[in-house]
Design a protein around this motif. Sequence first.
Motif, PDB file in Angstrom:
ATOM      1  N   LEU A  21       0.726  -1.225   0.192  1.00  0.00           N
ATOM      2  CA  LEU A  21      -0.034  -0.025   0.140  1.00  0.00           C
ATOM      3  C   LEU A  21       0.886   1.241   0.141  1.00  0.00           C
ATOM      4  O   LEU A  21       1.858   1.126   0.375  1.00  0.00           O
ATOM      5  CB  LEU A  21      -0.770   0.195   1.305  1.00  0.00           C
ATOM      6  N   VAL A  22       0.119   2.263  -0.658  1.00  0.00           N
ATOM      7  CA  VAL A  22       1.082   3.597  -0.698  1.00  0.00           C
ATOM      8  C   VAL A  22       0.082   4.782  -0.325  1.00  0.00           C
ATOM      9  O   VAL A  22      -1.165   4.254  -0.392  1.00  0.00           O
ATOM     10  CB  VAL A  22       1.774   3.922  -2.206  1.00  0.00           C
ATOM     11  N   VAL A  23       0.458   5.738   0.225  1.00  0.00           N
ATOM     12  CA  VAL A  23      -0.356   6.890   0.387  1.00  0.00           C
ATOM     13  C   VAL A  23       0.294   8.205  -0.373  1.00  0.00           C
ATOM     14  O   VAL A  23       1.397   8.407  -0.527  1.00  0.00           O
ATOM     15  CB  VAL A  23      -0.355   7.346   1.898  1.00  0.00           C
ATOM     16  N   ILE A  74      -5.038   6.488  -0.107  1.00  0.00           N
ATOM     17  CA  ILE A  74      -4.420   5.316   0.091  1.00  0.00           C
ATOM     18  C   ILE A  74      -4.744   4.242  -1.043  1.00  0.00           C
ATOM     19  O   ILE A  74      -5.782   4.117  -1.314  1.00  0.00           O
ATOM     20  CB  ILE A  74      -4.643   4.556   1.699  1.00  0.00           C
ATOM     21  N   GLY A  75      -3.663   3.745  -1.809  1.00  0.00           N
ATOM     22  CA  GLY A  75      -4.022   3.066  -3.044  1.00  0.00           C
ATOM     23  C   GLY A  75      -3.163   1.987  -2.786  1.00  0.00           C
ATOM     24  O   GLY A  75      -2.160   1.611  -2.390  1.00  0.00           O
ATOM     25  N   SER A  76      -3.487   0.726  -3.945  1.00  0.00           N
ATOM     26  CA  SER A  76      -3.068  -0.227  -4.202  1.00  0.00           C
ATOM     27  C   SER A  76      -2.997  -0.737  -5.848  1.00  0.00           C
ATOM     28  O   SER A  76      -3.780   0.080  -6.360  1.00  0.00           O
ATOM     29  CB  SER A  76      -3.396  -1.395  -3.332  1.00  0.00           C
ATOM     30  N   VAL A 106     -11.277   3.787  -8.309  1.00  0.00           N
ATOM     31  CA  VAL A 106     -10.064   3.441  -9.139  1.00  0.00           C
ATOM     32  C   VAL A 106      -9.602   5.061  -9.549  1.00  0.00           C
ATOM     33  O   VAL A 106     -10.347   5.709 -10.377  1.00  0.00           O
ATOM     34  CB  VAL A 106     -10.126   2.743 -10.378  1.00  0.00           C
ATOM     35  N   LEU A 107      -8.346   5.193  -9.725  1.00  0.00           N
ATOM     36  CA  LEU A 107      -7.619   6.318 -10.179  1.00  0.00           C
ATOM     37  C   LEU A 107      -6.856   6.093 -11.248  1.00  0.00           C
ATOM     38  O   LEU A 107      -6.204   4.973 -11.354  1.00  0.00           O
ATOM     39  CB  LEU A 107      -6.775   7.233  -9.232  1.00  0.00           C
ATOM     40  N   VAL A 108      -7.108   6.936 -12.398  1.00  0.00           N
ATOM     41  CA  VAL A 108      -6.260   6.801 -13.663  1.00  0.00           C
ATOM     42  C   VAL A 108      -5.518   7.878 -13.977  1.00  0.00           C
ATOM     43  O   VAL A 108      -5.472   8.975 -13.455  1.00  0.00           O
ATOM     44  CB  VAL A 108      -7.189   6.285 -15.071  1.00  0.00           C
ATOM     45  N   MET A 165      -4.986   2.605 -10.324  1.00  0.00           N
ATOM     46  CA  MET A 165      -4.750   2.024  -8.892  1.00  0.00           C
ATOM     47  C   MET A 165      -6.325   2.204  -7.934  1.00  0.00           C
ATOM     48  O   MET A 165      -6.931   3.179  -8.326  1.00  0.00           O
ATOM     49  CB  MET A 165      -3.727   3.069  -8.180  1.00  0.00           C
ATOM     50  N   ALA A 166      -6.526   1.222  -7.149  1.00  0.00           N
ATOM     51  CA  ALA A 166      -7.491   1.268  -6.465  1.00  0.00           C
ATOM     52  C   ALA A 166      -7.268   2.386  -5.253  1.00  0.00           C
ATOM     53  O   ALA A 166      -5.979   1.949  -4.487  1.00  0.00           O
ATOM     54  CB  ALA A 166      -7.834  -0.258  -5.588  1.00  0.00           C
ATOM     55  N   VAL A 167      -7.963   3.336  -5.226  1.00  0.00           N
ATOM     56  CA  VAL A 167      -7.585   4.218  -4.128  1.00  0.00           C
ATOM     57  C   VAL A 167      -9.101   4.767  -3.378  1.00  0.00           C
ATOM     58  O   VAL A 167     -10.074   5.021  -3.983  1.00  0.00           O
ATOM     59  CB  VAL A 167      -6.949   5.483  -4.759  1.00  0.00           C
TER      60      VAL A 167
END
Length: 217
Positions: free
Chosen positions: A29-31, A40-42, A67-69, A139-141
């Motif tokens: 995971l990342v922020v 927070i994303g993966s 989801v972010l693109v 990413m799922a965020v």
Amino acid sequence: MSTVYDCSRPQERKDGLAAAASAVRSGQLVVIPTDTVYGIGSDAFSLSAVHSLLAAKGRGPDMPVGVLVGSWSTIDGLVLSVPYQARQLIEAFWPGDLSIVLRHAPSLAWDLGHTKGTVMVRMPLHPVAIELLRETGPMAVSSANRSGQPPASTVDEAREQLGDSVRVYLDGGPSGDPVPSTIVDLTGDEPILLREGAVSIEAVSEALGGVQVGRPR
């Protein structure tokens, strides 16, 4: 053990983006900073990573992840079709504070929660987020906070809530007013405003050529 990178420093930003991309690829995971609040994303396509994201937030699949693109064109590979109204909203508000709900492509092997065959997609207006997304892909965020707690507008607020469940924190400075994105559902016969945030319902209607935007019944 988590690491924080100050993205206001060019070398640290470069190192942080590389570390974050590596973490995402390995299912961690990342922020990241966004134009609304910290997220927070993966990897959107890693079932275990998305489950870890939900666990870090303390919530279940009944509250699915968006989801972010990193580009307009990415959405074409994620959804069943991109209707004309979605193109209108993308051209008007992306990158920016508008999330669009569409039917996702049935061939995608992902589990974002109980989405009922839909996905909420957004392209954020933040250079650090976009640079990372262009390296990792979708990413799922979700907002970088524990469920029920205020969303984080700084990296320190995110760390206080999420701690070492996150591998990499990218510090992009304060996010400003913690106003969420506006969410528009385009899966039905008419556009439905699911949440009014940074983009007003009037602005959405204007971008759609004056089409009336409904509210959930």
